[in-house]
Design a protein around this motif. Structure first.
Motif, PDB file in Angstrom:
ATOM      1  N   THR A 175      78.373  47.366  79.734  1.00  0.00           N
ATOM      2  CA  THR A 175      77.524  48.139  78.824  1.00  0.00           C
ATOM      3  C   THR A 175      78.240  49.380  78.298  1.00  0.00           C
ATOM      4  O   THR A 175      79.178  49.894  78.908  1.00  0.00           O
TER       5      THR A 175
ATOM      6  N   SER B 186      66.924  49.037  77.161  1.00  0.00           N
ATOM      7  CA  SER B 186      68.111  49.761  77.613  1.00  0.00           C
ATOM      8  C   SER B 186      68.106  49.896  79.131  1.00  0.00           C
ATOM      9  O   SER B 186      67.068  50.152  79.734  1.00  0.00           O
TER      10      SER B 186
ATOM     11  N   ASP C 123      77.158  49.503  86.252  1.00  0.00           N
ATOM     12  CA  ASP C 123      76.657  48.186  85.871  1.00  0.00           C
ATOM     13  C   ASP C 123      76.328  47.310  87.074  1.00  0.00           C
ATOM     14  O   ASP C 123      75.640  46.306  86.934  1.00  0.00           O
TER      15      ASP C 123
ATOM     16  N   ASP D   5      72.583  48.151  74.764  1.00  0.00           N
ATOM     17  CA  ASP D   5      73.754  48.618  75.511  1.00  0.00           C
ATOM     18  C   ASP D   5      74.804  47.537  75.771  1.00  0.00           C
ATOM     19  O   ASP D   5      75.986  47.831  75.856  1.00  0.00           O
ATOM     20  N   ILE D   6      74.366  46.292  75.945  1.00  0.00           N
ATOM     21  CA  ILE D   6      75.295  45.272  76.440  1.00  0.00           C
ATOM     22  C   ILE D   6      76.333  44.906  75.386  1.00  0.00           C
ATOM     23  O   ILE D   6      76.032  44.791  74.194  1.00  0.00           O
TER      24      ILE D   6
END
Length: 295
Positions: free
Chosen positions: A12, A90, A159, A66-67
């Motif tokens: 992310t 998110s 993550d 985000d990814i």
């Protein structure tokens, strides 16, 4: 990014939010992983549509900004082209997101130990071998829990969802919880009274449906219905992203960590929680509005 904290991990990158033009009626679902993200997104989708049969298609219609799997220009263009009310997902803490006074931020939390054990199950169901170093399949040495306790809140560790990341999420949300457009929900409360969750969220989003329709929407969002229709409700359901869409909805229960940790493990967890949270904050983060173990 100058006013936001940087959260950059192997999966992310919160700088991707720089390409999103926040609209006044946007809804951002902000959570640590495995804390009810998909559940809350589904509730938002149902309330937006008023249709218990709506095809949620969360990964496309309510994307995880985000990814880094999808190119951000493509995601940004898709979001910009939407003419309906938008929602996005998110896993970045609130201090790393663009905070717009007109949008709604829905933050969802869960007992950190339940989130951890749910995440353990989740990483075995997705084809991302990067997690193997944190969550080995044959974990006779207890590596996963040690790294849960000693991992950092951001960067490479973030993550993998260590306890520090969950605590950072909670502290960042509490820092802005006095804003009228920031709301905190808890997985345990959603489990105890899903209808009240729908009613509260409908009020926040200024959405109204008849009692009969609301009853249908609540039924659609029950764990049993979502698991029975996993291809429809799981993120990227039916597209092969997960080994099993049904296993994404493994149990939906709380307390799954009981009997799986040693006294030493629990003492180490307790020490971290006591060092970072007041008694009241810890009670809420673990058990929601009841502030104690559900009877």
């Amino acid at each position: 990014m100058t006013t936001r904290k940087l959260y950059l991990g192997p999966l992310t990158d919160n700088r991707r939010w720089d390409m999103v033009n926040i609209r006044p009626d946007d809804v951002l679902v902000v959570t640590p992983p495995k804390c009810g993200t998909t559940w809350m997104q589904t509730i938002v989708s149902l309330l937006f549509s008023g249709d218990p049969e709506v095809e949620t298609e969360l990964s496309v219609k309510m994307p995880w900004v985000d990814i880094r799997i999808r190119e951000m220009p493509e995601v940004a263009d898709r979001l910009e082209a939407m003419r309906h009310r938008r929602s996005m997902k998110s896993h970045t803490p609130m201090d790393g997101l663009p905070l717009d006074n007109r949008a709604q931020y829905i933050c969802v939390f869960r007992h950190p130990l339940d989130a951890h054990f749910s995440f353990r199950k989740h990483v075995r169901n997705i084809p991302l071998p990067w997690f193997d170093t944190w969550y080995p399949e044959d974990d006779t040495d207890g590596i996963a829990f040690r790294r849960f306790l000693d991992g950092g809140a951001e960067g490479f560790d973030g993550d993998a969802m260590p306890l520090a990341h969950i605590l950072q999420h909670y502290k960042a949300a509490m820092a802005v919880a006095d804003r009228p457009n920031v709301s905190l929900f808890h997985y345990a409360d959603m489990t105890r009274d899903l209808a009240s969750t729908f009613a509260r969220l409908a009020d926040i989003l200024d959405v109204s449906h008849s009692t009969a329709v609301m009853d249908q929407l609540v039924q659609a969002a029950t764990f049993d219905n979502m698991k029975a229709n996993a291809v429809r409700f799981a993120p990227s359901g039916g597209k092969g992203f997960m080994k099993s869409d049904t296993e994404f909805f493994h149990s939906g229960t709380s307390g799954k960590w009981r009997g799986r940790l040693t006294d030493k493990d629990l003492a180490a967890y307790d020490a971290i929680m006591e060092a970072h949270l007041t008694r009241e904050d810890r009670a809420w983060l673990e058990y929601g509005s009841h502030g104690t173990v559900a009877s």
